[in-house]
Scaffold this active site. Structure first.
Site, PDB file in Angstrom:
ATOM      1  CB  ILE A 191      24.394 -75.192 -71.122  1.00 40.42           C
ATOM      2  CG1 ILE A 191      23.099 -74.826 -71.862  1.00 40.42           C
ATOM      3  CG2 ILE A 191      24.782 -76.615 -71.471  1.00 40.42           C
ATOM      4  CD1 ILE A 191      23.231 -74.917 -73.383  1.00 40.42           C
ATOM      5  CG  HIS A 192      24.490 -73.265 -64.844  1.00 39.54           C
ATOM      6  ND1 HIS A 192      23.345 -72.997 -64.127  1.00 39.54           N
ATOM      7  CD2 HIS A 192      24.854 -74.533 -64.523  1.00 39.54           C
ATOM      8  CE1 HIS A 192      23.026 -74.054 -63.394  1.00 39.54           C
ATOM      9  NE2 HIS A 192      23.922 -74.992 -63.611  1.00 39.54           N
TER      10      HIS A 192
END
Length: 323
Positions: free
Chosen positions: A241-242
């Site tokens: 979940i950059h």
């Protein structure tokens, strides 16, 4: 302390988690959201952003549509292979419809208005291509002092994800990224994929989010295509979940350890187009070779290189399950 924040985004599954993280945090004053092309086209990213805010019951947050293409060259392709045709694993229609209309003036207008109206400096978190932010910095130099810092999810120190050299957000508009990262006009924090990959979450983490309530369950329902992509990228069942990692740094400054280093962006049309060239040499060596590189002290960017991984994942889960 409350952080005044504007998110510039191209939702995107990881953008969805980042938007929810900010929207649900009581210590964030989410002033607005602007959209940009990227994972999917800008009309779709705008619809997704509005629906995600509706999911979080944040209809008070204005949304403005921004750039549909890069500053200079056409965008080669979208990231449907990771995010699905609608950016949210084909499940965007399951989100509630937004009631607030899109702001009529466009992204740069909304960014300018929110900065003008703020009584203190505002953090901007671009978690998509940097086209809107480059335009803002170019046309409104009188507002640079109103920007506390720009916390960017993008770039790579070792290798890319879209090409061997380039990370998707920077590769999508290298000229805009060059303008923002090397201009030296506002403080920038770069959160590269090298670190965000290390912060990947597993199925147990996602199960805990699903069980937390309607918002958590709605977010995890958006992930099937994304999980399938990251099963290939990671080699195990989990996902990255950059963008939420970058927003975590906005909310809790210092949760990521950064180093101040010169950064340049490759804008040529070779195999390294879109690469972020981060000069990690010792300052003494850089001084000895001054003139051999185009990066200078004025282009120093605080680049995130490490974090307490367990503490970061716990922080993200805590915030996403607050309501």
């Amino acid at each position: 302390m409350t952080t005044k924040l504007i998110i510039d985004t191209d939702p995107g599954v990881d953008d969805a988690f980042a938007i929810a993280l900010a929207a649900l945090s009581d210590d964030v004053d989410l002033l607005g959201v602007t959209t940009v092309f990227g994972n999917v086209g800008v009309e779709t990213t705008t619809r997704n952003a509005r629906r995600l805010l509706a999911l979080c019951k944040r209809g008070d947050v204005p949304v403005a549509q921004g750039a549909a293409r890069p500053l200079v060259h056409e965008h080669p392709h979208r990231a449907r292979y990771a995010h699905g045709a609608d950016g949210l694993s084909g499940r965007s229609a399951a989100l509630p419809e937004a009631e607030r209309p899109v702001e009529a003036g466009g992204a740069v207008w909304l960014l300018s208005r929110l900065l003008e109206q703020s009584d203190e400096p505002v953090t901007i978190a671009p978690i998509g291509p940097l086209t809107n932010i480059a335009s803002l910095l170019s046309v409104r130099p009188d507002l640079h002092h109103k920007i506390a810092r720009v916390v960017i999810m993008g770039g790579a120190l070792l290798h890319g994800n879209t090409t061997a050299a380039a990370e998707f957000n920077i590769w999508s508009d290298p000229e805009a990224a060059h303008r923002v990262l090397t201009g030296g006009e506002v403080p920038c924090v770069l959160v590269p994929m090298d670190l965000t990959y290390r912060c990947a979450v597993d199925l147990e983490w996602l199960d805990a989010l699903t069980a937390s309530g309607p918002v958590g369950a709605a977010l995890t329902a958006l992930t099937p295509d994304y999980l399938a992509h990251y099963r290939k990228a990671l080699g195990w069942d989990g996902m990255v979940i950059h963008d939420a990692v970058a927003v975590a740094e906005v909310i809790r400054p210092g949760i990521l350890r950064t180093v101040a280093v010169p950064v340049a962006v490759e804008t040529s049309f070779g195999p390294s187009r879109g690469a972020t060239v981060v000069d990690q040499r010792r300052p003494e060596l850089r001084a000895d070779t001054d003139g051999a590189t185009t990066t200078t002290a004025s282009t120093t960017v605080h680049t995130a290189v490490d974090t307490d991984l367990d503490a970061l994942r716990a922080f993200l889960l805590e915030r996403l399950t607050m309501r």
